[in-house]
Enzyme design. Structure first.
Site, PDB file in Angstrom:
ATOM      1  N   THR A  51      -3.921   4.950  -1.414  1.00 38.74           N
ATOM      2  CA  THR A  51      -4.928   5.536  -0.525  1.00 38.74           C
ATOM      3  C   THR A  51      -5.519   6.811  -1.136  1.00 38.74           C
ATOM      4  OG1 THR A  51      -3.373   6.886   0.713  1.00 38.74           O
ATOM      5  CG2 THR A  51      -3.748   4.646   1.523  1.00 38.74           C
ATOM      6  N   HIS A  59      -8.216   3.372  -3.769  1.00 37.07           N
ATOM      7  CA  HIS A  59      -9.158   3.605  -2.671  1.00 37.07           C
ATOM      8  C   HIS A  59     -10.054   4.784  -3.055  1.00 37.07           C
ATOM      9  CE1 HIS A  59      -6.265   1.788   0.583  1.00 37.07           C
ATOM     10  NE2 HIS A  59      -6.087   1.214  -0.591  1.00 37.07           N
ATOM     11  N   GLU A  88       0.847  -1.201   0.000  1.00 39.36           N
ATOM     12  CA  GLU A  88       0.000   0.000   0.000  1.00 39.36           C
ATOM     13  C   GLU A  88       0.876   1.242   0.000  1.00 39.36           C
ATOM     14  OE1 GLU A  88      -3.615  -0.092   2.239  1.00 39.36           O
ATOM     15  OE2 GLU A  88      -3.255   1.903   3.056  1.00 39.36           O
ATOM     16  N   ALA A 129     -19.825   2.399   3.305  1.00 42.46           N
ATOM     17  CA  ALA A 129     -19.077   1.834   2.170  1.00 42.46           C
ATOM     18  C   ALA A 129     -19.990   0.925   1.346  1.00 42.46           C
ATOM     19  CB  ALA A 129     -17.866   1.065   2.686  1.00 42.46           C
ATOM     20  N   ASP A 157     -13.237   8.788   7.176  1.00 49.55           N
ATOM     21  CA  ASP A 157     -13.567   9.468   8.436  1.00 49.55           C
ATOM     22  C   ASP A 157     -13.717  10.954   8.162  1.00 49.55           C
ATOM     23  OD1 ASP A 157     -13.530   7.168  10.081  1.00 49.55           O
ATOM     24  OD2 ASP A 157     -11.343   7.155   9.944  1.00 49.55           O
ATOM     25  N   LYS A 204       7.748   3.093   2.030  1.00 49.70           N
ATOM     26  CA  LYS A 204       9.096   2.821   2.563  1.00 49.70           C
ATOM     27  C   LYS A 204       9.687   1.592   1.861  1.00 49.70           C
ATOM     28  CE  LYS A 204       8.113   4.832   7.045  1.00 49.70           C
ATOM     29  NZ  LYS A 204       7.294   4.552   8.208  1.00 49.70           N
ATOM     30  N   GLN A 260      -7.724  -3.873   8.770  1.00 50.03           N
ATOM     31  CA  GLN A 260      -6.969  -2.826   9.460  1.00 50.03           C
ATOM     32  C   GLN A 260      -5.699  -3.478  10.009  1.00 50.03           C
ATOM     33  OE1 GLN A 260      -5.870   0.032   9.897  1.00 50.03           O
ATOM     34  NE2 GLN A 260      -7.739   1.059  10.630  1.00 50.03           N
ATOM     35  N   HIS A 285     -14.431  -2.165  14.427  1.00 54.49           N
ATOM     36  CA  HIS A 285     -14.418  -0.736  14.070  1.00 54.49           C
ATOM     37  C   HIS A 285     -14.848   0.081  15.282  1.00 54.49           C
ATOM     38  CE1 HIS A 285     -15.912   3.018  12.145  1.00 54.49           C
ATOM     39  NE2 HIS A 285     -14.813   2.834  11.434  1.00 54.49           N
TER      40      HIS A 285
HETATM   41  P1  FAD Z   1     -18.073   1.084   6.673  1.00 55.75           P
HETATM   42  O1  FAD Z   1     -17.951  -0.257   6.053  1.00 55.75           O
HETATM   43  O2  FAD Z   1     -19.144   1.980   6.168  1.00 55.75           O
HETATM   44  O3  FAD Z   1     -18.220   0.887   8.262  1.00 55.75           O
HETATM   45  C1  FAD Z   1     -18.093   1.994   9.125  1.00 55.75           C
HETATM   46  C2  FAD Z   1     -18.913   1.757  10.395  1.00 55.75           C
HETATM   47  O4  FAD Z   1     -20.304   1.710  10.071  1.00 55.75           O
HETATM   48  C3  FAD Z   1     -18.612   0.419  11.093  1.00 55.75           C
HETATM   49  O5  FAD Z   1     -18.727   0.624  12.467  1.00 55.75           O
HETATM   50  C4  FAD Z   1     -19.711  -0.504  10.584  1.00 55.75           C
HETATM   51  O6  FAD Z   1     -19.993  -1.550  11.508  1.00 55.75           O
HETATM   52  C5  FAD Z   1     -20.879   0.457  10.429  1.00 55.75           C
HETATM   53  N1  FAD Z   1     -21.769   0.114   9.316  1.00 55.75           N
HETATM   54  C6  FAD Z   1     -21.432  -0.318   8.089  1.00 55.75           C
HETATM   55  N2  FAD Z   1     -22.526  -0.510   7.333  1.00 55.75           N
HETATM   56  C7  FAD Z   1     -23.591  -0.188   8.107  1.00 55.75           C
HETATM   57  C8  FAD Z   1     -25.000  -0.182   7.882  1.00 55.75           C
HETATM   58  N3  FAD Z   1     -25.525  -0.528   6.709  1.00 55.75           N
HETATM   59  N4  FAD Z   1     -25.803   0.228   8.916  1.00 55.75           N
HETATM   60  C9  FAD Z   1     -25.281   0.602  10.107  1.00 55.75           C
HETATM   61  N5  FAD Z   1     -23.951   0.594  10.368  1.00 55.75           N
HETATM   62  C10 FAD Z   1     -23.117   0.214   9.379  1.00 55.75           C
HETATM   63  N6  FAD Z   1      -9.541   6.051   4.996  1.00 55.75           N
HETATM   64  C11 FAD Z   1      -9.314   7.031   4.081  1.00 55.75           C
HETATM   65  O7  FAD Z   1      -9.744   8.174   4.288  1.00 55.75           O
HETATM   66  N7  FAD Z   1      -8.631   6.799   2.926  1.00 55.75           N
HETATM   67  C12 FAD Z   1      -8.153   5.570   2.620  1.00 55.75           C
HETATM   68  O8  FAD Z   1      -7.543   5.384   1.563  1.00 55.75           O
HETATM   69  C13 FAD Z   1      -8.366   4.501   3.555  1.00 55.75           C
HETATM   70  N8  FAD Z   1      -7.933   3.241   3.301  1.00 55.75           N
HETATM   71  C14 FAD Z   1      -8.228   2.220   4.184  1.00 55.75           C
HETATM   72  C15 FAD Z   1      -7.823   0.919   3.862  1.00 55.75           C
HETATM   73  C16 FAD Z   1      -8.088  -0.134   4.732  1.00 55.75           C
HETATM   74  C17 FAD Z   1      -7.673  -1.537   4.366  1.00 55.75           C
HETATM   75  C18 FAD Z   1      -8.745   0.126   5.977  1.00 55.75           C
HETATM   76  C19 FAD Z   1      -8.984  -0.991   6.946  1.00 55.75           C
HETATM   77  C20 FAD Z   1      -9.150   1.414   6.298  1.00 55.75           C
HETATM   78  C21 FAD Z   1      -8.912   2.480   5.406  1.00 55.75           C
HETATM   79  N9  FAD Z   1      -9.324   3.787   5.675  1.00 55.75           N
HETATM   80  C22 FAD Z   1      -9.088   4.795   4.760  1.00 55.75           C
HETATM   81  C23 FAD Z   1     -10.004   4.107   6.930  1.00 55.75           C
HETATM   82  C24 FAD Z   1     -11.558   3.992   6.823  1.00 55.75           C
HETATM   83  O9  FAD Z   1     -12.051   4.985   5.950  1.00 55.75           O
HETATM   84  C25 FAD Z   1     -12.134   4.192   8.224  1.00 55.75           C
HETATM   85  O10 FAD Z   1     -11.748   3.135   9.058  1.00 55.75           O
HETATM   86  C26 FAD Z   1     -13.638   4.422   8.314  1.00 55.75           C
HETATM   87  O11 FAD Z   1     -13.942   4.784   9.666  1.00 55.75           O
HETATM   88  C27 FAD Z   1     -14.505   3.215   7.994  1.00 55.75           C
HETATM   89  O12 FAD Z   1     -14.492   2.913   6.675  1.00 55.75           O
HETATM   90  P2  FAD Z   1     -15.219   1.579   6.113  1.00 55.75           P
HETATM   91  O13 FAD Z   1     -15.138   1.640   4.661  1.00 55.75           O
HETATM   92  O14 FAD Z   1     -14.739   0.389   6.823  1.00 55.75           O
HETATM   93  O15 FAD Z   1     -16.735   1.924   6.577  1.00 55.75           O
END
Ligand code: FAD
Length: 284
Positions: A47, A76, A16, A127, A109, A275, A179, A152
């Site tokens: 990202t 992403h 990544e 998402a 976020d 890195k 994560q 999460h």
């Molecule tokens: P979601 O899948 O939407 O989940 C977020 C929260 O909502 C969780 O608590 C979940 O349980 C809850 N949820 C999901 N669906 C529902 C639903 N239908 N109803 C009610 N609750 C629900 N951030 C960036 O800004 N840029 C990046 O490039 C980036 N890359 C990442 C790559 C990886 C591999 C990971 C693990 C994280 C990355 N992040 C990035 C961080 C990520 O955006 C945050 O962790 C964010 O808080 C959650 O994103 P998510 O897509 O998992 O959200």
């Protein structure tokens, strides 16, 4: 496309990278990618700034990975950065027409410069909503999703988080990237739960070696990641010796990775964060 790699190249080894900040020299990342290329990773993900501030660079870097390096690029994309369906359609079309067919839709976020009201008013809430919208277009993408072995931060618990994850997969996610974590037992418990709930797509554990003592606060506050005893002993032992600390933490990640591979994981996603020396040391 990444979905095909799981049939032919399992376990996958992916890296990544992140786009440089606006005022930084962009050649650094391209030089790093030329080095990463020599490691023959299965794919490289790029990202995306939660509020869209990296959009151009994310796109340009993904395009370089796909078209100049000849490696599958995973772009992403965050909900918070998408004002409406037209923006999404244009972004997807630009990717597709530039040979990029892999996407990691994320919620993102709240960026520091965005008010809570603005963030809460985003067009795609989760998402999974973004995944559904992408699947409703005529464009074919291999879609990944994020997941959280340590749950999460906003979820009430593992049950709820994995149930939401299942919804995301049902909308069309084909593989998951975790994560970062340092305790494999937590990952194995999470994986059991995921499989128990009927989620069958590949799950790639995300690893990130600690390279300095300053990094730890960031890691633990950002993602709530636990530091297990064995790793905290390394940190304590070498806290005044940066070179040995880096070496000790690298060894820890290598052991962690070997243990995951011994358990037959689908792949390893290395948060290499631009890195080169770290990625090289791990790959060797
Ligand atoms: P979601 O899948 O939407 O989940 C977020 C929260 O909502 C969780 O608590 C979940 O349980 C809850 N949820 C999901 N669906 C529902 C639903 N239908 N109803 C009610 N609750 C629900 N951030 C960036 O800004 N840029 C990046 O490039 C980036 N890359 C990442 C790559 C990886 C591999 C990971 C693990 C994280 C990355 N992040 C990035 C961080 C990520 O955006 C945050 O962790 C964010 O808080 C959650 O994103 P998510 O897509 O998992 O959200």
């Amino acid at each position: 496309m990444i979905r095909e790699l799981f049939h032919t190249n399992r376990p996958t080894y992916s890296l990544e990278v992140f786009p440089p900040k606006k005022d930084a020299d962009v050649t650094v990342i391209y030089d790093a990618l030329d080095e990463f290329k020599t490691l023959h990773p299965s794919f490289i993900s790029v990202t995306y700034g939660a509020g869209g501030n990296t959009a151009e660079n994310t796109f340009a870097i993904a395009s370089y990975i796909q078209n100049q390096c000849g490696i599958e690029a995973l772009t992403h994309l965050t909900c918070a950065a998408i004002p409406d369906p037209l923006f999404l359609n244009n972004f997807l079309t630009n990717l597709n027409r530039n040979g990029i067919h892999n996407l990691l839709p994320l919620r993102g976020d709240q960026p520091f410069w965005m008010s809570k009201e603005q963030f809460d008013a985003r067009y795609y809430e989760h998402a999974s909503d973004l995944v559904r919208a992408i699947r409703e277009t005529s464009l074919d993408f291999s879609l990944g999703g994020a997941c959280y072995p340590e749950v999460h931060q906003e979820a009430a618990g593992l049950e709820e988080d994995v149930a939401n994850l299942k919804l995301k997969v049902e909308q069309g996610v084909e593989f998951l990237i975790t994560q970062l974590f340092y305790d494999n037992e937590t990952f194995f418990r999470f994986l059991d739960k995921v499989r128990e709930c009927g989620i069958e797509v590949p799950v790639l554990p995300g690893l990130m070696p600690i390279t300095s003592i300053q990094q730890i606060d960031n890691i633990t506050s950002m993602s709530g990641t636990k530091i297990p005893k064995e790793l905290s002993e390394i940190l304590e032992k070498y806290k005044d010796n940066p070179a040995d600390l880096k070496k000790g933490c690298l060894e820890y990640t290598k052991k962690q990775m070997q243990n995951l591979l011994d358990h037959g994981v689908d792949g390893i996603h290395l948060y290499s964060m631009n890195k080169v020396e770290i990625a090289k040391a791990i790959y060797e």
